[in-house]
Design an enzyme around this catalytic site. Structure first.
Site, short mmCIF file in Angstrom:
data_model
loop_
_atom_site.label_atom_id
_atom_site.label_comp_id
_atom_site.label_asym_id
_atom_site.label_seq_id
_atom_site.Cartn_x
_atom_site.Cartn_y
_atom_site.Cartn_z
N GLY A 66 24.57 -1.97 -3.18
CA GLY A 66 24.40 -0.53 -3.27
C GLY A 66 23.52 -0.04 -2.14
O GLY A 66 22.89 -0.82 -1.42
N LYS A 71 16.65 -6.29 -0.07
CA LYS A 71 16.57 -4.87 0.30
C LYS A 71 16.09 -4.74 1.72
O LYS A 71 15.12 -5.38 2.11
CB LYS A 71 15.54 -4.17 -0.61
CG LYS A 71 16.13 -3.17 -1.56
CD LYS A 71 15.06 -2.34 -2.22
CE LYS A 71 15.49 -1.97 -3.62
NZ LYS A 71 14.62 -0.95 -4.22
N GLY A 117 21.18 3.73 -0.84
CA GLY A 117 20.77 5.10 -1.16
C GLY A 117 20.38 5.81 0.11
O GLY A 117 20.84 5.45 1.20
N VAL A 155 20.99 -2.44 -0.22
CA VAL A 155 20.75 -3.58 -1.10
C VAL A 155 21.97 -4.50 -1.09
O VAL A 155 23.11 -4.05 -1.26
CB VAL A 155 20.45 -3.12 -2.55
CG1 VAL A 155 20.13 -4.31 -3.43
CG2 VAL A 155 19.29 -2.14 -2.56
N THR A 160 17.57 5.76 1.71
CA THR A 160 16.73 5.00 2.65
C THR A 160 17.10 3.52 2.76
O THR A 160 16.94 2.92 3.80
CB THR A 160 15.25 5.09 2.22
OG1 THR A 160 14.94 6.46 1.97
CG2 THR A 160 14.32 4.56 3.30
N LYS A 161 17.52 2.93 1.64
CA LYS A 161 17.61 1.47 1.62
C LYS A 161 19.02 0.96 1.36
O LYS A 161 19.85 1.62 0.78
CB LYS A 161 16.65 0.93 0.54
CG LYS A 161 15.20 1.05 0.94
CD LYS A 161 14.26 0.97 -0.26
CE LYS A 161 14.25 2.27 -1.03
NZ LYS A 161 13.54 2.19 -2.30
N ASP A 187 10.94 10.75 -8.03
CA ASP A 187 12.40 10.82 -8.09
C ASP A 187 12.84 9.99 -9.29
O ASP A 187 13.21 8.84 -9.17
CB ASP A 187 12.99 10.27 -6.79
CG ASP A 187 14.50 10.46 -6.73
OD1 ASP A 187 15.04 11.21 -7.57
OD2 ASP A 187 15.13 9.85 -5.85
N1 LIG Z 1 17.27 -5.63 -7.43
C1 LIG Z 1 18.45 -5.00 -7.48
N2 LIG Z 1 19.52 -5.57 -8.05
C2 LIG Z 1 20.71 -4.92 -8.10
N3 LIG Z 1 20.92 -3.69 -7.61
C3 LIG Z 1 19.90 -3.06 -7.03
C4 LIG Z 1 18.61 -3.67 -6.93
N4 LIG Z 1 17.79 -2.79 -6.31
C5 LIG Z 1 18.53 -1.70 -6.05
N5 LIG Z 1 19.79 -1.86 -6.46
C6 LIG Z 1 20.87 -0.86 -6.31
O1 LIG Z 1 20.86 -0.35 -5.00
C7 LIG Z 1 20.74 1.08 -5.00
C8 LIG Z 1 19.84 1.53 -3.86
O2 LIG Z 1 18.52 1.02 -4.01
P1 LIG Z 1 17.26 1.98 -3.95
O3 LIG Z 1 17.34 2.97 -5.07
O4 LIG Z 1 16.02 1.17 -3.87
O5 LIG Z 1 17.52 2.72 -2.54
P2 LIG Z 1 17.14 4.19 -2.09
O6 LIG Z 1 17.58 4.31 -0.69
O7 LIG Z 1 15.72 4.48 -2.41
O8 LIG Z 1 18.08 5.03 -3.03
P3 LIG Z 1 17.92 6.56 -3.55
O9 LIG Z 1 18.47 7.41 -2.49
O10 LIG Z 1 18.79 6.50 -4.79
O11 LIG Z 1 16.49 6.81 -3.85
C9 LIG Z 1 20.17 1.42 -6.39
O12 LIG Z 1 20.66 2.64 -6.86
C10 LIG Z 1 20.62 0.27 -7.28
O13 LIG Z 1 21.83 0.59 -7.94
#
Ligand SMILES: Nc1ncnc2c1ncn2[C@@H]1O[C@H](COP(=O)(O)OP(=O)(O)OP(=O)(O)O)[C@@H](O)[C@H]1O
Ligand SMILES: *[C@@H]1O[C@H](CO)[C@@H](O)[C@H](O)[C@H]1NC(C)=O
Ligand SMILES: *[C@@H]1O[C@H](CO)[C@@H](O)[C@H](O)[C@H]1NC(C)=O
Ligand SMILES: *[C@@H]1O[C@H](CO)[C@@H](O)[C@H](O)[C@H]1NC(C)=O
Length: 465
Positions: A104, A125, A106, A111, A108-109, A237
């Protein structure tokens, strides 16, 4: 201890970069750091990077401070913290990963999942170079390296928070890898528990006990966050997609939007907590902060994103008044997190106790066959929501409660109680239709309906073997 050494190593490497690339060796810490980014840079971007750097250093100092006061390798007891993290994975493990796959991403990150040499799967990540966070920044500043660095601070903040906030409701960090790639670009990777996204639709089809578990674990986490080593932490958030399930347990995975700063204020009006459907007054303290706003904000979000969907729906009738109280008190923020946790734990123990139910059904209407289970391949009795899809597997407090259920369903003729328990310790009981065959099975009971008005379903209808 080992985890701290790894962390320390990473931190030293990190700090080493500043020192090595700072030719003058003078000026403030931040100046040294920023000089390595090279120029030209937008002053605004430099400012943002410097701010994030300062914020991160506060967390790093906390972690290094813990390290120093830990001479014997004893688990630290300062700040109410749990024992230090057991980070065991290194950059070597990262390069040995196989079967890497996208999970997945989002704002910023990014995964991914991968398999370690020992066969275990983990999540990794990194900063999402193609994500909107970096993209928007590049659009604004035209500086890919600087923007990547800016986003990396968010990941580093998340890693630091995972180390400081030690709770079963926070995703476990198993390791981190810092690679200093040219030009002056730091690649950070976090290695984490692998989970699955929290699917609300799926949860709505799950038995109530499982939905209650998610809410209870959330409340336990929020209770911890309200009294964490960092003080009261708010999740800015707050949405279901910031959580994952690891072996059925709820864990927060997205921590970059967590803050331990309460809103500052001059008057009460500055503190109003506003949500789409409601707003709440919060008092401004003499010290100029909105008192308890972080805790309130988390709790109301838990109410609106979790409790309203998961808690009342198909709940045991005996619990409904208690659940209604919780819904009303959290929905109006009459409860703080302490009272909410107490109310949840009360529901749990009442539920575990069997809820003072007096079952009208007499177990003597069933003949108990000890040392057998039912061959379920011919079973066509179904119920919903069941723990399995091809049958009727339910959580029950006792054989009498199971008898009550079976007797109220004309097509149910037998039920089986084996070794399986739910997370609350209740029996997982399998209900089946007539004509079932028994298979020998130690420590398992089959209860067979002995109907006086219908001989065809009497015990002789059950064939053993
Ligand atoms: N440890 C994990 N195991 C499985 N899936 C994960 C894990 N960590 C994150 N994910 C998936 O990856 C996605 C993105 O991770 P994360 O939310 O940390 O990123 P983000 O860029 O901060 O996203 P957002 O824009 O939603 O805030 C999450 O919505 C989740 O579904
Ligand atoms: C709580 O109960 C009161 C009184 O019945 C009611 O006015 C209020 O709307 C309820 N609040 C919520 C969030 O359900
Ligand atoms: C269960 O019943 C099916 C169909 O009658 C049969 O094929 C199967 O072997 C039985 N299983 C056991 C473990 O006896
Ligand atoms: C008795 O069993 C038969 C055969 O399964 C069924 O068709 C009938 O409806 C049952 N009668 C009663 C009163 O339960």
């Amino acid at each position: 201890m080992k985890g701290h050494i790894i962390f320390l190593g990473a931190a030293l490497l990190f700090i080493g970069i500043f020192v090595k690339l700072s030719p003058q060796g003078k000026g403030s810490y931040n100046d040294k750091y920023l000089s390595l980014l090279g120029s030209p840079h937008s002053p605004d971007l430099r400012k943002e990077i410097a701010q994030r750097h300062r914020d991160l250093m506060i967390f790093h100092k906390m972690l290094l401070g813990r390290q120093r006061t830990d001479p014997e390798g004893e688990p630290l007891r300062i700040l109410g913290a749990e024992p230090p993290p057991r980070e065991t994975l290194t950059c070597q493990d990262l390069s040995d990963l196989s079967a890497i796959d996208y999970i997945g991403s989002g704002f910023t990150k990014l995964v991914l999942r991968g398999t370690l040499l020992n066969g275990e799967a983990i999540a990794i990540k990194t900063v999402h170079g193609e994500g909107n966070d970096v993209k928007n920044c590049v659009k604004a500043y035209g500086d890919r390296v600087g923007c990547h660095r800016l986003a990396t601070y968010k990941l580093q903040k998340e890693i630091a928070l995972m180390q400081i906030l030690r709770h079963p409701g926070v995703t476990q960090l198993h390791g981190q890898c810092y690679v200093n790639s040219e030009p002056a670009d730091l690649r950070v990777t976090a290695m984490l528990d692998l989970g699955s996204p929290l699917e609300m639709i799926q949860l709505l089809q799950a038995p109530w006990e499982e939905r209650f578990k998610v809410c209870l674990e959330l409340v336990r986490l929020l209770h911890y966050l309200a009294h964490s080593p960092l003080g009261s932490v708010a999740l800015l958030d707050f949405q279901p997609r910031q959580f994952i399930l690891v072996e059925g347990n709820l864990k927060l995975t997205d921590l970059d939007d967590a803050t331990n700063e309460e809103i500052s204020c001059r008057q009460d009006a500055d503190c109003a907590l506003t949500f789409p459907a409601r707003s709440f007054a919060v008092a401004c303290s003499t010290g100029g902060t909105c008192m308890g706003a972080n805790e309130k904000r988390n709790l109301y979000n838990a109410y609106r994103f979790f409790f309203t969907y998961l808690l009342p729906h198909a709940s045991p009738p005996a619990l409904r008044p208690l659940l209604q109280d919780i819904m009303n008190a959290t929905g109006d923020l009459r409860f703080g997190i302490h009272e909410t946790l107490k109310a949840f734990e009360d529901v749990l123990s009442y539920y575990k106790s069997g809820m003072n139910q007096s079952w009208t059904q007499d177990l003597r209407e069933y003949s108990a066959q000890k040392g057998f289970r039912i061959n379920e391949t011919t079973n066509d009795f179904r119920c919903w929501p069941s723990y399995n899809h091809q049958g009727c597997l339910l959580s029950m407090h006792s054989a009498t409660e199971a008898a009550q259920f079976c007797s109220s369903h004309p097509r149910c003729w037998n039920f089986m109680i084996g070794q399986q328990r739910t997370w609350t310790g209740r029996y997982l009981v399998s209900f089946t239709s007539g004509g079932a065959r028994l298979i020998p099975e130690e420590n398992s009971f089959v209860y067979v309906k002995q109907s006086s008005d219908n001989g065809s379903h009497d015990v002789q209808n059950i064939q053993k073997g």
